[in-house]
Scaffold this motif. Structure first.
Motif, short mmCIF file in Angstrom:
data_model
loop_
_atom_site.label_atom_id
_atom_site.label_comp_id
_atom_site.label_asym_id
_atom_site.label_seq_id
_atom_site.Cartn_x
_atom_site.Cartn_y
_atom_site.Cartn_z
N ARG A 187 0.75 -1.04 -0.02
CA ARG A 187 0.07 0.02 -0.04
C ARG A 187 0.83 1.31 0.20
O ARG A 187 0.54 2.19 -0.59
N LEU A 242 2.63 2.00 -3.27
CA LEU A 242 1.64 2.51 -4.28
C LEU A 242 1.39 4.20 -4.11
O LEU A 242 1.70 4.92 -4.98
N LEU A 245 2.65 7.62 -6.49
CA LEU A 245 1.53 8.37 -7.11
C LEU A 245 2.13 9.40 -7.83
O LEU A 245 1.74 9.82 -9.04
N GLU A 271 -9.54 7.98 -4.69
CA GLU A 271 -9.31 6.75 -4.23
C GLU A 271 -10.58 5.95 -4.32
O GLU A 271 -11.65 6.44 -3.56
N ARG A 326 -4.79 11.43 -10.70
CA ARG A 326 -4.32 10.06 -10.16
C ARG A 326 -5.73 9.32 -9.48
O ARG A 326 -6.46 10.06 -8.73
N PHE A 350 -6.46 5.60 -7.53
CA PHE A 350 -6.05 4.42 -7.06
C PHE A 350 -6.92 3.53 -6.20
O PHE A 350 -7.75 3.69 -5.75
N SER A 362 -6.67 0.10 -3.77
CA SER A 362 -5.56 -0.53 -2.57
C SER A 362 -6.42 -1.80 -2.12
O SER A 362 -7.28 -1.41 -0.97
N THR A 397 -12.89 3.49 -13.61
CA THR A 397 -11.51 4.30 -13.38
C THR A 397 -10.83 4.71 -14.45
O THR A 397 -10.29 5.94 -14.63
N HIS A 430 -3.41 3.50 -10.36
CA HIS A 430 -2.28 2.55 -9.66
C HIS A 430 -3.31 1.71 -8.93
O HIS A 430 -4.32 1.75 -8.00
N ILE A 431 -2.68 0.45 -8.92
CA ILE A 431 -3.50 -0.65 -8.31
C ILE A 431 -2.45 -1.49 -7.63
O ILE A 431 -1.48 -1.70 -7.82
N ILE A 471 0.32 -0.08 -12.84
CA ILE A 471 0.33 1.39 -13.05
C ILE A 471 -0.17 1.50 -14.59
O ILE A 471 0.35 0.87 -15.33
#
Length: 222
Positions: free
Chosen positions: A37, A40, A44, A54, A124, A126, A128, A144, A155-156, A217
């Protein structure tokens, strides 16, 4: 539309049931096994004045960490669980970050049409350890991808398939995760490859900790 609302309502009720009590100890327990986490968040590269979303923000832990790491960014979070958002809102207030972090209830598989926070495109986004908890996770990825701004990146990080770890460990972990309706997505990579091709995104996929976690990413290429 009625079916969508009903489905979202059922999902929200289900998640509230799971986390009604767990949310109070969630961050304390999850830090030991939600690996990757902070990697990530540190990657970013959120631009000054940029927007960071998020999807599945839970207790707000990641948003608070991201706010510290990227002080020039504005942060947003959606979660389907109202109970989790109560915890997130309280945590954000305790840290004095109400002016930089906003959260609201939303379904990861159907949030764009509701124009969350008035944004049409985020710099961005993400997720998580979220995809493994969303039944319609492929739809969440589509949402997304559409919500990314012109130079945005997705971002994953999530559970992998434990491919380089002992099979007994994999069996025990997956059985334990199933008790919380968590299902690691074994076909994540081909789904991401297809998503990247259809949305003109580059893809960087990494296996972490011998496959314990997978990270990806996706960036706009045009």
């Amino acid at each position: 539309m009625a079916g969508t609302i009903s489905h979202a309502g059922d999902a929200a009720h289900h998640m509230d049931g799971i986390y009604h009590y767990q949310r109070h100890i969630y961050d304390l327990t999850r830090k030991y096994y939600l690996l990757g986490r902070d990697r990530l968040l540190n990657g970013l590269d959120a631009p000054v004045g940029g927007s960071v979303l998020e999807v599945g923000c839970g207790t707000g832990r990641n948003l608070i960490c991201a706010a510290r790491t990227w002080p020039g960014a504005r942060l947003y979070g959606i979660d389907i669980s109202a109970a989790m958002l109560v915890t997130a809102t309280a945590a954000i207030r305790r840290k004095g970050l109400e002016e930089r972090i906003a959260v609201q209830q939303g379904d990861a598989t159907d949030f764009i049409r509701h124009a969350p926070f008035g944004h049409e495109g985020f710099d961005r986004i993400f997720l998580s350890y979220t995809l493994s908890m969303i039944p319609g996770w492929q739809l969440a990825l589509e949402e997304t991808a559409h919500a990314l701004g012109p130079h945005g990146s997705l971002h994953i990080v999530d559970f992998g398939q434990q491919e380089c770890l002992p099979s007994a460990f994999r069996a025990l972990l997956f059985a334990w995760l199933a008790k919380f309706d968590v299902s690691p997505r074994g076909d994540l990579l081909p789904v991401l490859e297809d998503l990247a091709q259809r949305h003109s995104l580059s893809l960087d996929f990494t296996r972490l900790h011998q496959g314990y976690a997978w990270a990806a990413i996706l960036k706009r290429t045009e």
